[in-house]
Scaffold this motif. Structure first.
Motif, PDB file in Angstrom:
ATOM      1  N   ASP A  68      -2.027   3.989  -5.746  1.00 24.79           N
ATOM      2  CA  ASP A  68      -2.524   3.137  -4.666  1.00 24.79           C
ATOM      3  C   ASP A  68      -1.480   2.156  -4.140  1.00 24.79           C
ATOM      4  OD1 ASP A  68      -5.392   3.953  -4.579  1.00 24.79           O
ATOM      5  OD2 ASP A  68      -5.332   3.282  -6.665  1.00 24.79           O
TER       6      ASP A  68
ATOM      7  N   THR B  61      -7.933  -4.138  -2.885  1.00 21.59           N
ATOM      8  CA  THR B  61      -8.969  -3.168  -3.228  1.00 21.59           C
ATOM      9  C   THR B  61      -8.881  -1.931  -2.357  1.00 21.59           C
ATOM     10  OG1 THR B  61     -10.476  -4.219  -1.676  1.00 21.59           O
ATOM     11  CG2 THR B  61     -10.554  -4.961  -3.947  1.00 21.59           C
ATOM     12  N   GLY B  62      -8.070  -2.003  -1.300  1.00 23.58           N
ATOM     13  CA  GLY B  62      -7.938  -0.866  -0.405  1.00 23.58           C
ATOM     14  C   GLY B  62      -9.040  -0.822   0.628  1.00 23.58           C
TER      15      GLY B  62
ATOM     16  N   ASP C   8     -10.176  -4.088 -13.125  1.00 25.11           N
ATOM     17  CA  ASP C   8     -10.195  -3.557 -11.765  1.00 25.11           C
ATOM     18  C   ASP C   8      -8.951  -2.733 -11.428  1.00 25.11           C
ATOM     19  OD1 ASP C   8     -12.608  -5.164 -10.739  1.00 25.11           O
ATOM     20  OD2 ASP C   8     -11.303  -6.730 -11.533  1.00 25.11           O
ATOM     21  N   MET C   9      -7.878  -2.955 -12.137  1.00 23.29           N
ATOM     22  CA  MET C   9      -6.593  -2.383 -11.730  1.00 23.29           C
ATOM     23  C   MET C   9      -5.711  -2.177 -12.955  1.00 23.29           C
ATOM     24  SD  MET C   9      -3.874  -4.268  -9.187  1.00 23.29           S
ATOM     25  CE  MET C   9      -5.031  -4.273  -7.821  1.00 23.29           C
TER      26      MET C   9
ATOM     27  N   LYS D 155      -7.911   0.847  -9.344  1.00 21.65           N
ATOM     28  CA  LYS D 155      -6.735   0.844  -8.490  1.00 21.65           C
ATOM     29  C   LYS D 155      -5.489   0.907  -9.376  1.00 21.65           C
ATOM     30  CE  LYS D 155      -8.915   0.736  -4.659  1.00 21.65           C
ATOM     31  NZ  LYS D 155      -8.857   1.912  -3.758  1.00 21.65           N
ATOM     32  N   THR D 156      -4.444   1.596  -8.895  1.00 23.28           N
ATOM     33  CA  THR D 156      -3.224   1.760  -9.687  1.00 23.28           C
ATOM     34  C   THR D 156      -2.022   1.204  -8.939  1.00 23.28           C
ATOM     35  OG1 THR D 156      -3.005   3.998  -8.770  1.00 23.28           O
ATOM     36  CG2 THR D 156      -4.064   3.790 -10.930  1.00 23.28           C
TER      37      THR D 156
ATOM     38  N   ARG E  95      -7.666   6.998 -11.762  1.00 25.89           N
ATOM     39  CA  ARG E  95      -8.530   7.542 -10.710  1.00 25.89           C
ATOM     40  C   ARG E  95      -9.882   7.959 -11.301  1.00 25.89           C
ATOM     41  NH1 ARG E  95      -4.891  10.024  -8.361  1.00 25.89           N
ATOM     42  NH2 ARG E  95      -4.953  11.944  -9.605  1.00 25.89           N
TER      43      ARG E  95
ATOM     44  N   ASP F  45       0.847  -1.172   0.000  1.00 22.09           N
ATOM     45  CA  ASP F  45       0.000   0.000   0.000  1.00 22.09           C
ATOM     46  C   ASP F  45       0.901   1.246   0.000  1.00 22.09           C
ATOM     47  OD1 ASP F  45      -1.400   2.233   1.749  1.00 22.09           O
ATOM     48  OD2 ASP F  45      -2.981   1.000   0.842  1.00 22.09           O
TER      49      ASP F  45
END
Length: 584
Positions: free
Chosen positions: A558, A582-583, A502-503, A537-538, A532, A358
């Protein structure tokens, strides 16, 4: 008395079968044989008397049984081109009668008149020896097999000939090529082989339909046949390709023949039911034994040369020329293939775990599972050394399947593990990979929500529709999708939105020089803003130093990955409890 004389007497023509008085329920064998269209017979070889069962004349198509009451009379009705007859089969038998007789079966044809069609017979029986050990009597059953023989002939034809063009098929052509190579070696001469491809057959299929494309193939086959020497051999090599064996042909003559055939293909349009269709072709040629001594070498080098010709000069002829570089590459490919297959069979495919953290907390989020190959000497080969070769040799899907097995097994054994794994473009359309993924996730349903599947951006934009289907199926199974090396393919905003991933993992080539390059900083920041904006998610790959990490974090990246965060290792630290990618 010979053993043959002790055998039961067969039913003679006109006789009725008599059931045993001891058993009124015995089968009427003669009636059964007659109903089935079979006729029993007994042939006394020493006297040449041939005795037939009931209804023989009708089944054999004769007015009377008299003409075939002897072996000689029966043989007088045999077609002249029979490969074998009953007499040949019995008298030339290598078997020995030990009391139970020697079985035989033979097929032959009768011709009852000069203009009569052939009547094909299957003859099954046993012969028995006399006192001298030689055949003296035989009995058996004959049946008419015209329909079956026709089917067998058709199957035999189709096993050697192409039904669409009437020319020999690939299997039979390779046999003839092998024979030609042997003859060339025996006579110390040379021959040639041409591989002829109809160009743009796929376009013809799409534009006019498959039926018209089939017409084109048939017409081209006739044109090629019309421009060949009588001793040369034409065969259907594959869908749009023909092979031509040029017997007793010098290297210079191969080129002359090829140009003549090219002209035959392109000079006139092909008239079809849909109208005129322009057709062209490309030809490769190879001389043997000068440039190839086996069938395998001839075909492989002709195909290799054809590929080069179609890539550089479609519509032309290209002759094979030896190349030290190509031969070295071919040998290297063979060694690499052997090495990869052995590594798979010997369980030397391993996983290395590279941490992804993270960006804000620097806590572990998930691991990327990277392929490693343990070499026979114990050293490790990284994915960058193995995967490009595997992709070139069409072996990447096998590696992908093994990595999938290892990753799911590890995630099932460690419920805290969150991980991503890479999938090559070939595996996205490989039904075996899909079957394996579905079955593994069905057996381990808790794994799906912790799994991220990565596909490269270049693979995704190469076939957008296929990539969208892949993304949808993976997400339907409960896993997530990441676009790896994002930025290398310059995916448009619209395409990225259509993919539904998703990413995005930003290509490390733009991240590694972030501190020194203003261009890279501009580009990376734009990609982060794009991610964003799409609520994706990056991940920044190849983060080399703390300064780059700080910049990326300040821009809202992210997750971070790279040598500054942690190097890939075969074992992973178990102390940290990973957070969700996913955070959440």
């Amino acid at each position: 008395m010979s053993r043959a004389s002790k055998l039961p007497r067969p039913i003679r023509a006109g006789e009725q079968s008599v059931a045993s008085t001891a058993d009124a329920g015995a089968l009427d064998c003669a009636a059964i044989l007659q109903s089935a269209g079979e006729v029993p017979y007994e042939w006394r070889i020493d006297t040449d008397v041939l005795t037939w069962g009931a209804d023989a004349a009708r089944i054999l198509g004769l007015r009377s049984i008299a003409p075939v009451a002897s072996g000689a009379g029966f043989e007088a009705l045999l077609a002249k081109d029979n490969a074998k007859t009953r007499r040949d089969t019995i008298l030339h038998s290598t078997g020995t009668d030990h009391g139970a007789g020697v079985p035989y079966q033979v097929q032959y044809a009768l011709r009852l008149g000069p203009r009569s069609p052939k009547l094909w017979i299957e003859d099954t029986g046993r012969w028995f020896a006399g006192a001298d050990g030689k055949p003296c009597m035989a009995h058996g059953i004959v049946r008419v097999i015209n329909e079956r023989h026709e089917r067998e002939e058709k199957l035999a034809y189709l096993s050697r000939f192409d039904a669409q063009t009437g020319e020999i098929n690939r299997w039979y052509m390779t046999e003839r090529l092998a024979e030609t190579l042997k003859e060339t070696e025996r006579t110390q001469s040379s021959c040639g082989f041409l591989l002829v491809a109809i160009d743009n057959l796929g376009r013809i299929n799409r534009s006019y339909g498959y039926d018209v494309a089939d017409e084109v193939i048939a017409v081209i086959a006739k044109r090629l046949r019309g421009r060949m020497r009588c001793n040369d051999i034409l065969g259907r090599f594959s869908g749009n390709k023909f092979g031509i064996i040029l017997s007793k042909c010098s290297p210079d003559e191969i080129g002359v023949a090829a140009e003549r055939l090219l002209a035959a293909m392109r000079d006139d349009v092909v008239m079809t039911t849909a109208g005129p269709v322009p057709v062209g072709g490309t030809i490769s040629g190879i001389s043997a034994p000068g440039h190839a001594s086996t069938v395998e070498e001839v075909l492989a080098r002709a195909q290799e040369t054809l590929d080069r010709a179609r890539e550089k000069r479609p519509g032309s002829f290209l002759a094979y020329q030896p190349s030290l570089e190509r031969e070295a590459q071919r040998r290297a490919n063979i060694r690499a293939t052997d090495s990869i297959i052995h590594a798979l069979n010997e369980n030397r495919i391993l996983l290395a775990y590279e941490p992804v953290v993270d960006a804000q907390s620097r806590d572990l989020a998930f691991y990327e599972c990277l392929l490693r190959v343990r070499k026979p000497d114990g050293t490790l080969a990284p994915a960058a050394e193995v995967v490009p070769i595997a992709e070139r040799l069409n072996l990447a899907r096998l590696l992908d399947q093994r990595v999938l097995d290892l990753a799911i097994e590890e995630m099932a054994a460690h419920p805290e593990l969150r991980a991503s794994l890479n999938v090559s473009a070939s595996s996205t359309i490989d039904p075996d990979w899909w079957t394996r993924l579905e079955s593994l996730l069905r057996l381990n349903p808790a794994v799906a929500e912790r799994l991220i599947v990565e596909i490269t951006e270049t693979a995704a934009i190469h076939d957008l529709d296929n990539a969208r289907g892949f993304v949808r199926r993976v997400k339907d199974l409960g896993a997530r999708i990441a676009i790896d090396d994002f930025g290398a393919g310059y995916t448009s905003f619209q395409n990225l939105r259509k993919l539904g991933v998703d990413m995005i993992k930003i290509d490390g080539a733009f991240v590694q020089n972030l501190v020194r390059s203003q261009d890279d900083r501009t580009f990376v920041r734009a990609m982060l803003d794009l991610g964003r904006g799409l609520k994706l998610k990056t991940v920044a790959e190849w983060v080399q130093n703390e300064q780059s990490a700080a910049i990326l974090t300040s821009w809202g990246c992210d997750f971070l990955q790279g040598h500054h965060i942690g190097r890939a290792a075969l074992t992973r630290p178990e102390a940290a409890t990973p957070k969700a990618a996913t955070g959440s």
